[in-house]
Design an enzyme around this catalytic site. Structure first.
Site, PDB file in Angstrom:
ATOM      1  N   GLU A  14       0.792  -1.227   0.000  1.00 47.19           N
ATOM      2  CA  GLU A  14       0.000   0.000   0.000  1.00 47.19           C
ATOM      3  C   GLU A  14       0.824   1.277   0.000  1.00 47.19           C
ATOM      4  OE1 GLU A  14      -3.438   0.000   2.670  1.00 47.19           O
ATOM      5  OE2 GLU A  14      -3.220  -2.163   2.799  1.00 47.19           O
ATOM      6  N   ASP A 101      -2.703  -4.639   3.577  1.00 52.11           N
ATOM      7  CA  ASP A 101      -2.881  -4.919   5.004  1.00 52.11           C
ATOM      8  C   ASP A 101      -3.826  -6.090   5.224  1.00 52.11           C
ATOM      9  OD1 ASP A 101      -1.167  -2.883   5.642  1.00 52.11           O
ATOM     10  OD2 ASP A 101      -2.736  -1.411   6.031  1.00 52.11           O
ATOM     11  N   ASP A 103      -6.325  -6.552   7.245  1.00 48.93           N
ATOM     12  CA  ASP A 103      -7.686  -6.347   7.737  1.00 48.93           C
ATOM     13  C   ASP A 103      -8.657  -6.265   6.561  1.00 48.93           C
ATOM     14  OD1 ASP A 103      -7.040  -3.919   6.678  1.00 48.93           O
ATOM     15  OD2 ASP A 103      -7.079  -2.825   8.562  1.00 48.93           O
ATOM     16  N   GLU A 105     -10.092  -3.726   5.241  1.00 55.35           N
ATOM     17  CA  GLU A 105      -9.752  -2.649   4.314  1.00 55.35           C
ATOM     18  C   GLU A 105      -8.702  -3.128   3.320  1.00 55.35           C
ATOM     19  OE1 GLU A 105     -10.561   1.722   3.960  1.00 55.35           O
ATOM     20  OE2 GLU A 105     -11.363   0.220   5.315  1.00 55.35           O
ATOM     21  N   TYR A 331       1.309  -5.093  13.120  1.00 53.39           N
ATOM     22  CA  TYR A 331       0.227  -4.298  12.540  1.00 53.39           C
ATOM     23  C   TYR A 331      -0.577  -3.582  13.616  1.00 53.39           C
ATOM     24  CZ  TYR A 331      -3.479  -3.048   9.279  1.00 53.39           C
ATOM     25  OH  TYR A 331      -4.371  -2.352   8.516  1.00 53.39           O
ATOM     26  N   ARG A 333      -3.600  -1.944  13.501  1.00 54.02           N
ATOM     27  CA  ARG A 333      -5.068  -1.897  13.506  1.00 54.02           C
ATOM     28  C   ARG A 333      -5.585  -3.279  13.872  1.00 54.02           C
ATOM     29  NH1 ARG A 333      -3.849   1.250   8.842  1.00 54.02           N
ATOM     30  NH2 ARG A 333      -4.241   3.463   9.248  1.00 54.02           N
ATOM     31  N   HIS A 378      -4.827 -10.802  13.893  1.00 59.06           N
ATOM     32  CA  HIS A 378      -4.655 -12.017  14.678  1.00 59.06           C
ATOM     33  C   HIS A 378      -3.726 -11.839  15.869  1.00 59.06           C
ATOM     34  CE1 HIS A 378      -6.780 -13.830  11.397  1.00 59.06           C
ATOM     35  NE2 HIS A 378      -5.855 -13.476  10.544  1.00 59.06           N
TER      36      HIS A 378
END
Length: 946
Positions: A14, A101, A103, A105, A331, A333, A378
């Site tokens: 990203e 990422d 998640d 998103e 990560y 988030r 996770h």
């Protein structure tokens, strides 16, 4: 890790920072490139809608609600260049790995990349929660397919938010003010802040007293000789404390059964206890044990960073993003408190090295999250890698901001695997009998920590700045029952009940999390959005709602209560989670919400009401704009109702006798009214508008105050407050106060001088008159169309004709200031390869590439802005195109305007005329959009265009 012989792989991440880090971990045969976040989205405005869809009735939404809620996605203008680059690379490789990422998103971005690039080679999804060499190699070796359930959940969320915002926001435009916005989560967050302010406004303080005794032990032995105890009961009845008072009346709660001491009662009792013996009546000792805190998740990281580091939510997430992308933390988030086995082992090894084996419990600690439907990632937020680097190891590599956050994360992670803090707590009761035979009971508590355990590494902060720290000790002497004590001092002390504290970003995130509203990826943006929209301002850490927020929330509560209901909003989050788990269909959920079909998923109350579409259109005419924009405060001593009105130019106070005739108000306008008005100073919080403050504003800073009568005309000279500030008026004459003058101290003589402006200085030899006056840019002299500035306000009243003519005959000064050096040189824009710098402008700092400028957003600082954020801001600005130029009509109007300064009334009339013209133009545009167009042929599930 080399790719298979002869195989070239494209890895798409990203951000450029992440691409740079990952490329260092992959061997030859890998090309790592960034997508720069989202590559496409729903159209932001009508200009984004492709021409072939502009005639569609659903085009304004970007969602075909009548055809399965199919979304129209467009590639952002600022991403087209990068997409072209990715398309070219996709044709040159054998495989594509989507490393966005982990998640929802990120899953959606991966899917959008496939839909946009349309690659002819195999595409795989690789996921990782930390950017370390082993994690990246493991992700390449174990790819998976794109999870369509996660994509559907994210797409449903995006469509849901679009429908909510695009259907509800226009109601606010019509009934409150143009350009306002409503949002599924932002409106609920605003409601929480408004409700807390209402509680503060309704709060009535109460005073209560007790006695603080300094007691001494005759033979102390080990430990302190004296300690403090507080009066807790009198003749068996408990002494009133803050919790015993009604917050809205300040009275003791009915049935509380407490003794409410006032100043006289407490001082009198203290005097009657002087010299009396004190005796220990009870000693209770209990073991103290405190377990460590769980590792950080997104919300708790934001909360602790706000408390300890004074970081905003946005600042915390920006800094965490940099730490993650450069391989320092996992990560950021996530709503999972789990730690991997390798992380637990790393933490336990480091604890032994730094604190000794006694600080490690026999078994690793496992944590269970309290967040409902935790699913975003996770693992908890922790230092990256299988061997944690201490803050000292990374100090030279990180900025000050990054170091502080890394240390916070490292300490929290280490502490989570350490032993409990243990000790003992003791509670003591002491009694004394006054000279009037009153039995007074005093209480004291103590805490001793024998083994601090995890507290050596980390102590959590509290939202209550007066709260005692977890590692604080309160040592008492060794006391036993019936032990005699003496009072060294007896001091009566008064207290006042306090209103509930305002929310901070940290406590608001906590409240949203507890309600099940929002997700880790949205908390920071919610905090920023409600501030950017003008609904909330910050004073220090406290979040204060504006009166605009009161008006918006008042409208939604009265007419659309379900849309800002906490349980309803949380239930939508749960249904989105069920879509992500494959248990519900997104189309059924959206249909029930928008159209009211009770057959599928969705809130049944909304379904029964006919859905969102019917809800926001059916009763629109019944919403009274004036009522919505009026916030009642109280009725004053003269029976006048005092309200705050939210007008086009800001909030103001108005008071009038009930039933007094009010002039009608157009929707969104300030309207008429016969009552007094006074502006509300900027920065004044709603709960600070007490009767005393309102009275002061009407008399001192606004309303109307008579200073005397003009000796020449006999007309009264009045001090008033208007839209542009305080001014004096007498008959038809008006004059604004000078910058050096205050309405509180303005004298009658000063008012007379102001009313002499514009002052006729004299007549020039050519017969033209020369005036001195005060203007927008300060004092000046004027002859015909020629103006020259005066160097002081006093000169307006003293300048002579000769001095004025000398000034007017001199050429106008055209001094240019030397260009100020940039605040920061950022480097090269990864999109345009132009150098970026941050400069200080008239309206604050801005980033520029020499051609395009973008102001820094609220909460952004020149020091913390990243090159990626700057690049994205400039790309968005370029996508919007140049600002529209002034029309010829406006220029002509400006030339025809008389030289004499227009009155406020004329300016208002001009503004009204301009507004009317805009409304006419808007109406024409709306009519054009409503022209039926030929319906397009049925499309596939998703319509895409670049």
């Amino acid at each position: 890790m080399p790719s298979r012989a002869g195989t070239t792989r494209l890895v798409i991440v990203e951000s450029p920072a992440k691409a740079k880090t990952i490329s260092g971990y992959l061997g030859p045969g890998y090309v790592v490139e960034a997508s720069f976040g989202h590559v496409r989205d729903l159209p932001r405005n009508a200009a984004d809608v492709p021409a072939k869809y502009k005639g569609e009735p659903w085009a304004r939404l970007g969602v075909d609600v009548d055809n399965g809620f199919h979304a129209l996605y467009v590639v952002s203008a600022d991403r087209k260049q990068q997409i072209s680059k990715l398309v070219k690379l996709a044709k040159e490789v054998d495989e594509i790995f989507l490393a966005t990422d982990e998640d929802r998103e990120g899953e959606a971005i991966a899917w959008h990349l496939v839909e946009t690039l349309k690659p002819k080679v195999p595409v795989k999804r690789m996921v990782f929660h930390e950017i370390t060499k082993p994690a990246i190699q493991a992700a390449v070796a174990n790819p998976r397919e794109i999870d369509r359930d996660l994509v559907d959940a994210q797409e449903a969320r995006r469509i849901l938010d679009r429908l909510y915002g695009y259907e509800v926001s226009p109601v606010l435009w019509k009934k409150v003010m143009p350009k306002l916005s409503a949002g599924r989560v932002q409106s609920v967050a605003t409601r929480i802040v408004v409700e807390r302010e209402r509680q503060r406004m309704a709060f009535r303080t109460a005073e209560y007293w007790d006695i603080l005794a300094t007691l001494a032990v005759t033979n102390a032995g080990e430990g302190p000789r004296t300690f403090n105890a507080t009066l807790v009961a009198l003749n068996g009845d408990r002494i009133a404390t803050g919790k015993d008072f009604e917050p809205t009346t300040g009275r003791v709660r009915a049935g509380a059964g407490v003794v409410h001491l006032d100043s006289g009662g407490a001082r009198g009792l203290a005097a009657r206890l002087e010299g009396r013996p004190f005796t220990v009546t009870r000693v209770e000792e209990k073991p103290y044990r405190r377990r460590p805190y769980a590792p950080f998740i997104t919300s708790t990281l934001q909360q602790e960073a706000a408390r300890k580091l004074r970081f905003s939510s946005q600042q915390t997430m920006r800094t965490a993003q940099r730490l993650y992308e450069n391989g320092y933390i996992t990560y950021m988030r996530t709503d999972s408190v789990n730690l991997s086995e390798t992380a637990i082992a790393a933490a336990r090894r480091q604890i032994v090295e730094l604190y000794g084996e006694r600080s490690v419990p026999p078994e690793p600690r496992r944590y269970t999250g309290k967040v409902k439907n935790a699913q975003e990632a996770h693992e908890a937020i922790r230092p990256a890698g299988d061997n944690f680097r201490t803050p000292g190891d990374v100090a030279k590599e990180l900025s000050a901001e990054e170091f502080k956050l890394y240390e916070l994360i490292w300490r929290r992670t280490i502490a989570s695997q350490m032993t409990d803090a243990v000790g003992s707590s003791v509670s003591v009761r002491i009694r004394a009998v006054s000279s009037a035979q009153e039995e007074a009971d005093f209480g004291a508590t103590g805490k001793t920590i024998t083994d601090p355990g995890f507290l050596r590494a980390y102590v959590e902060s509290s939202d209550d700045e007066n709260a005692e720290a977890e590692d604080a000790e309160r040592r008492l002497p060794n006391l036993v029952k019936d032990q005699p004590l003496t009072a060294d001092e007896l001091a009566a002390q008064g207290h006042h009940t306090q209103p509930p504290s305002r929310y901070t970003e940290a406590s608001l995130v906590k409240a949203l999390e507890e309600l099940g509203i929002g997700r880790p990826s949205t908390y920071a943006s919610i905090m920023q959005t409600i501030q950017d929209r003008g609904y909330v301002t910050k004073r220090g850490q406290a979040m204060i709602p504006t009166f605009l927020a009161f008006a918006v929330i008042g409208l939604l509560e009265r007419h659309y209560p379900r849309l800002i209901d906490y349980d309803f909003t949380a239930s939508m989050e749960n249904e989105l989670d069920e879509i992500a788990g494959g248990d519900h269909a997104a189309v059924d959920f959206l249909t029930a919400f928008y159209f009211g079909s009770a057959n599928g998923a969705g809130d049944q109350d909304i379904a029964r009401s006919g859905g969102l579409k019917k809800l926001v259109t059916e009763n629109l005419n019944e919403i009274d704009a004036r009522s919505v924009n009026s916030i009642p405060l109280f009725t004053d001593d003269e029976g006048r109702e005092v309200v705050v009105r939210v007008g086009r130019y800001g909030p103001y106070l108005q008071r009038a006798v009930p039933g007094e005739q009010q002039a009608p108000a157009a929707e969104g306008e300030e309207g008429g009214g016969q009552g007094d008005r006074a502006p509300i100073p900027e920065g004044l919080a709603p709960d600070e508008l007490t009767p005393e403050k309102v009275h002061e504003l009407f008399l001192g800073g606004g309303g109307e105050r008579k200073l005397g009568d003009d000796p020449a005309t006999g007309e009264p000279i009045l001090l008033k407050s208007g839209r542009f500030g305080p001014y004096v008026a007498s008959g038809e004459r008006k004059s604004s106060l000078l910058r050096s003058q205050s309405p509180d101290s303005l004298t009658f003589d000063e008012a007379l001088k102001l009313l002499s402006l514009p002052r006729l200085v004299g007549v020039a030899p050519d017969g033209t008159e020369v005036f001195a006056n005060n203007g927008r840019y300060g004092p000046y002299v004027k002859q015909g169309d020629e103006f020259r500035s005066l160097d002081s306000e006093e000169k307006m009243f003293t300048v002579t004709l000769d001095e004025a003519l000398a000034l007017l005959s001199a050429p106008k000064a055209r001094q240019r200031r030397a260009a100020a050096p940039p605040l920061r040189e950022m480097g090269v824009d990864p999109l345009t390869e132009k150098p970026l710098v941050i400069k200080d402008g008239r309206f604050g700092p801005y980033v520029t590439d020499g051609e395009t400028n973008a102001s820094l957003r609220r909460g952004q600082t020149p020091e913390a802005l990243t090159i990626e954020e700057a690049s994205e801001m400039l790309a968005e600005k370029r996508a919007k195109g140049p600002a529209p130029k002034k029309t010829a009509a406006k220029k002509t109007a400006a030339k025809k305007a008389p030289a004499k300064k227009a009155t406020a009334a004329k300016k208002t009339a001009a503004a009204t005329k301009s507004t009317a013209a805009k409304k006419t133009t808007t109406a024409k545009a709306t009519t054009a959009r409503k022209t039926p167009a030929k319906k397009a042929a049925p499309r596939k599930a998703t319509t895409s265009t670049d």
